[in-house]
Each structure stands twice: as structure tokens, then as C-alpha cells.
Design a protein around this motif. Sequence first.
Motif, PDB file in Angstrom:
ATOM      1  N   SER A 213       0.858  -1.258   0.056  1.00 31.31           N
ATOM      2  CA  SER A 213       0.004   0.055  -0.008  1.00 31.31           C
ATOM      3  C   SER A 213       0.688   1.139  -0.057  1.00 31.31           C
ATOM      4  O   SER A 213       0.445   2.202  -0.383  1.00 31.31           O
ATOM      5  CB  SER A 213      -0.927   0.089   1.167  1.00 31.31           C
ATOM      6  N   LEU A 214       2.010   1.050   0.408  1.00 28.83           N
ATOM      7  CA  LEU A 214       2.922   2.354   0.436  1.00 28.83           C
ATOM      8  C   LEU A 214       3.969   2.404  -0.750  1.00 28.83           C
ATOM      9  O   LEU A 214       4.617   3.385  -0.737  1.00 28.83           O
ATOM     10  CB  LEU A 214       3.705   2.316   1.967  1.00 28.83           C
ATOM     11  N   LEU A 215       3.855   1.362  -1.683  1.00 28.23           N
ATOM     12  CA  LEU A 215       4.756   1.749  -2.745  1.00 28.23           C
ATOM     13  C   LEU A 215       4.598   2.741  -3.668  1.00 28.23           C
ATOM     14  O   LEU A 215       5.814   3.264  -4.450  1.00 28.23           O
ATOM     15  CB  LEU A 215       4.689   0.371  -3.607  1.00 28.23           C
ATOM     16  N   PRO A 216       3.363   3.227  -3.782  1.00 28.33           N
ATOM     17  CA  PRO A 216       3.185   4.499  -4.734  1.00 28.33           C
ATOM     18  C   PRO A 216       3.913   5.554  -3.919  1.00 28.33           C
ATOM     19  O   PRO A 216       4.248   6.539  -4.841  1.00 28.33           O
ATOM     20  CB  PRO A 216       1.715   4.739  -4.674  1.00 28.33           C
ATOM     21  N   VAL A 217       4.623   5.691  -3.011  1.00 25.90           N
ATOM     22  CA  VAL A 217       5.649   6.615  -2.526  1.00 25.90           C
ATOM     23  C   VAL A 217       6.608   7.003  -3.447  1.00 25.90           C
ATOM     24  O   VAL A 217       7.083   8.063  -3.424  1.00 25.90           O
ATOM     25  CB  VAL A 217       5.890   6.466  -0.917  1.00 25.90           C
ATOM     26  N   LEU A 218       7.078   5.716  -4.147  1.00 28.73           N
ATOM     27  CA  LEU A 218       8.277   5.971  -4.748  1.00 28.73           C
ATOM     28  C   LEU A 218       8.142   6.972  -5.945  1.00 28.73           C
ATOM     29  O   LEU A 218       9.117   7.660  -6.093  1.00 28.73           O
ATOM     30  CB  LEU A 218       8.662   4.340  -5.214  1.00 28.73           C
ATOM     31  N   PRO A 219       7.047   6.858  -6.817  1.00 30.00           N
ATOM     32  CA  PRO A 219       6.818   8.011  -8.078  1.00 30.00           C
ATOM     33  C   PRO A 219       6.545   9.015  -7.550  1.00 30.00           C
ATOM     34  O   PRO A 219       6.979  10.091  -8.094  1.00 30.00           O
ATOM     35  CB  PRO A 219       5.809   7.136  -8.528  1.00 30.00           C
ATOM     36  N   VAL A 220       6.164   9.048  -6.404  1.00 32.84           N
ATOM     37  CA  VAL A 220       5.939  10.632  -5.624  1.00 32.84           C
ATOM     38  C   VAL A 220       7.368  11.109  -5.259  1.00 32.84           C
ATOM     39  O   VAL A 220       7.477  12.353  -5.545  1.00 32.84           O
ATOM     40  CB  VAL A 220       5.051  10.559  -4.341  1.00 32.84           C
ATOM     41  N   LEU A 221       8.200  10.248  -4.622  1.00 28.29           N
ATOM     42  CA  LEU A 221       9.512  10.932  -4.526  1.00 28.29           C
ATOM     43  C   LEU A 221      10.123  11.115  -5.504  1.00 28.29           C
ATOM     44  O   LEU A 221      11.042  11.992  -5.609  1.00 28.29           O
ATOM     45  CB  LEU A 221       9.930   9.708  -3.165  1.00 28.29           C
ATOM     46  N   VAL A 222      10.188  10.369  -6.696  1.00 29.37           N
ATOM     47  CA  VAL A 222      10.832  10.701  -7.960  1.00 29.37           C
ATOM     48  C   VAL A 222      10.281  12.037  -8.503  1.00 29.37           C
ATOM     49  O   VAL A 222      11.052  12.539  -9.055  1.00 29.37           O
ATOM     50  CB  VAL A 222      10.589   9.487  -8.883  1.00 29.37           C
ATOM     51  N   THR A 223       9.116  12.028  -8.291  1.00 32.57           N
ATOM     52  CA  THR A 223       8.491  13.606  -8.942  1.00 32.57           C
ATOM     53  C   THR A 223       9.203  14.671  -8.032  1.00 32.57           C
ATOM     54  O   THR A 223       9.400  15.690  -8.795  1.00 32.57           O
ATOM     55  CB  THR A 223       6.956  13.293  -8.906  1.00 32.57           C
ATOM     56  N   LEU A 224       8.927  14.526  -6.946  1.00 36.72           N
ATOM     57  CA  LEU A 224       9.585  15.326  -5.939  1.00 36.72           C
ATOM     58  C   LEU A 224      11.156  15.709  -6.387  1.00 36.72           C
ATOM     59  O   LEU A 224      11.657  16.793  -6.278  1.00 36.72           O
ATOM     60  CB  LEU A 224       9.570  15.097  -4.502  1.00 36.72           C
ATOM     61  N   PHE A 225      11.816  14.609  -6.489  1.00 37.91           N
ATOM     62  CA  PHE A 225      13.186  14.978  -7.012  1.00 37.91           C
ATOM     63  C   PHE A 225      13.574  15.522  -8.020  1.00 37.91           C
ATOM     64  O   PHE A 225      14.374  16.272  -8.430  1.00 37.91           O
ATOM     65  CB  PHE A 225      13.780  13.429  -7.205  1.00 37.91           C
ATOM     66  N   ILE A 226      12.680  15.002  -9.319  1.00 36.50           N
ATOM     67  CA  ILE A 226      12.915  15.948 -10.516  1.00 36.50           C
ATOM     68  C   ILE A 226      12.361  17.361 -10.388  1.00 36.50           C
ATOM     69  O   ILE A 226      13.050  18.215 -10.742  1.00 36.50           O
ATOM     70  CB  ILE A 226      11.918  15.333 -11.482  1.00 36.50           C
ATOM     71  N   LEU A 227      11.413  17.656  -9.577  1.00 41.02           N
ATOM     72  CA  LEU A 227      10.930  19.234  -9.502  1.00 41.02           C
ATOM     73  C   LEU A 227      12.012  19.912  -8.522  1.00 41.02           C
ATOM     74  O   LEU A 227      12.479  20.954  -8.838  1.00 41.02           O
ATOM     75  CB  LEU A 227       9.751  19.306  -8.681  1.00 41.02           C
TER      76      LEU A 227
END
Length: 175
Positions: free
Chosen positions: A118-132
Amino acid sequence: MTLRQQQGLIGLQILISVPCQIAFTYFAFHSGLFAGPVSDDVASRIGFALQNQLFAILILLAMIGFIAGARPLASDVIDGNDQAERLSVQVRIQRNTLEQFLLLATAHLALATTLPTSLLPVLPVLVTLFILARIFYWIGYTINPIYRTFGFVATFYPNIAALIWATTLVVQLRF
């Protein structure tokens, strides 16, 4: 600008960056825009992390391309001189982004194998934050190195948190 003023500006960027990171992560995670892997086996989890890292590394590719594109335009950098004033800031930005990406990739691979599904979607969230955050870092540093702090903190603090989180989960699994 005095040292005191510079320190104040850096502190202000940190004070603004941290709540922005937290708010972005919270709202992006709960937005439903980001999903986890389609399957829950270890190979799918690692594949999911690697696929997300692909997007994070694109910012590094853009920086490498920017530097490569600037080289033929001036005699002081065409020979590969990274110390030339015109490229030295861009090379430092690129090097720091590579360092930050290594932290992100390591933490995300470990998290991919240890987080509840249930917490794995945090990975693309953190990648998006990384890019921004890297874009903010790149722009700020290019304008004036004093303005790099917001983007740096928005990259480094989530990486620290992810590494601590991953390390904690790995230790818990082993003991």
C-alpha cells in the motif's frame, strides 16, 4: 550581501522548502495519481523502482546534454575544460545531481523490497519531488549559488528520510 544576510537567505529557503516537500509528498501520495506495481512479487517491486528511477535520471541526462551542447560554442570549453567559468557551475550542478540520484536509487531499491504494498506509490511521488527539486536547484544555482538551497534541501532531505526508512525496515527484517 553580508554573511549574516546570506545565512538568513539560506535559512529562509530551508524554512520554505521543508513544508513544501511535506505538503507535496502528502498530497501527491493521497491524490490517487500514483500507483504501485501491478504485481507484488520481489521482481515486480524492483522493476517498479527501476522504472521510476528512469524518470529521475532524465534530469541528469538533461544536464549532461546542456553541458555537451555548450562546449562547441566557446573556445574556453570546447577542449573539455570543466574549470572554465562558463561551465563550472553547470558541472557542479550535474555532479551534485549524480550524487543525489545515487542516494535516491539506493534508497528506492531497498524500499521497493521492504515497504508494504500500500505504500509503494510513495516511490513515484518521491521521484516526482526529486525531478521538481532538481529543476529548482538547477535554476537557483544558475542564477546565483545562494539560491540553490531550496532545491538542494528538497532533494537531500527526502533522500535522507528514504535512506533512514529503508535502513530501519531492513534492520527490522534481519532481527
